[in-house]
Design an enzyme around this catalytic site. Sequence first.
Site, PDB file in Angstrom:
ATOM      1  N   GLU A   1      61.883  39.755  14.445  1.00 51.21           N
ATOM      2  CA  GLU A   1      61.827  40.522  15.687  1.00 51.21           C
ATOM      3  C   GLU A   1      61.663  41.967  15.239  1.00 51.21           C
ATOM      4  O   GLU A   1      62.600  42.567  14.720  1.00 51.21           O
ATOM      5  CB  GLU A   1      63.100  40.346  16.513  1.00 51.21           C
ATOM      6  CG  GLU A   1      63.204  41.256  17.708  1.00 51.21           C
ATOM      7  CD  GLU A   1      62.101  41.065  18.726  1.00 51.21           C
ATOM      8  OE1 GLU A   1      61.542  42.076  19.195  1.00 51.21           O
ATOM      9  OE2 GLU A   1      61.793  39.910  19.052  1.00 51.21           O
TER      10      GLU A   1
ATOM     11  N   CYS B   1      66.908  44.915  20.017  1.00 49.62           N
ATOM     12  CA  CYS B   1      65.478  44.810  19.744  1.00 49.62           C
ATOM     13  C   CYS B   1      64.648  44.699  21.024  1.00 49.62           C
ATOM     14  O   CYS B   1      63.467  45.039  21.021  1.00 49.62           O
ATOM     15  CB  CYS B   1      65.198  43.641  18.819  1.00 49.62           C
ATOM     16  SG  CYS B   1      65.795  42.056  19.408  1.00 49.62           S
TER      17      CYS B   1
END
Length: 173
Positions: A61, A100
Site C-alpha cells: 500500500e 494510508c
Amino acid sequence: LWVEAKLLPEGALSLVVGAPGDLLHHLAGEDVLSFTGGGATAAELRALGAVVRDSVRVNVEADSLNAAVLGPDVELGSDTFLGFVRDVTRDMTQKTGQKCTAIRRVVVPHEHLTDVSEALADRLGDVVVGNPTADGVTMGPVSTAKQLRDVRAGIERLRAESRVLVGADAPAP
C-alpha cells in the site's frame, strides 16, 4: 496480545517497525512481505534477491493519493452534504490523519467552497488533541517529534498558497 492469547502459532506473524537489518534477505517462498509506505521503497522491496528468486508474495500500500469530491448537484444541508463533511472530518482526524487511505485533497464546486469550508471548520473546531485514553480527547497526537516538525513544515508550505481556517492562526469567528 496475540502471542499471549495464543491466537496464532508461534512465529506465524512478525511486525517490524524500523530497520529490519538483514531479515529481508532470509525470506522464502512460503513468506509474505506486506509493506505500507513510499512507492520507491516498495520498488526496492519487490526487487530484493530473495523476493525475486523465491517468488515471495509482496503486498504493498504505497503513495495513496485519495480525494473526497463533492458533486455540483449536492444540495447544502442535505444528507449527502452533511455526510461529506462528516466523512472528511473523520478522515482528517482518524489516526491523526496518519493512514494510508487518508484523503489528500478535498474537491468542491467553487460555489460551495465557503459553505464546505465553514462546515469543516465548525466540526474541526470541536476536535480535542491529546492522550487518546483521556476523556474528551477526540484525536491523538502524532507519534514523534520528527513527525510534529514535518507536520508544521507542511503547514508552512500550505500557508503560502492557502489560508488557515482552524487552529492557532485561524481568524476569530
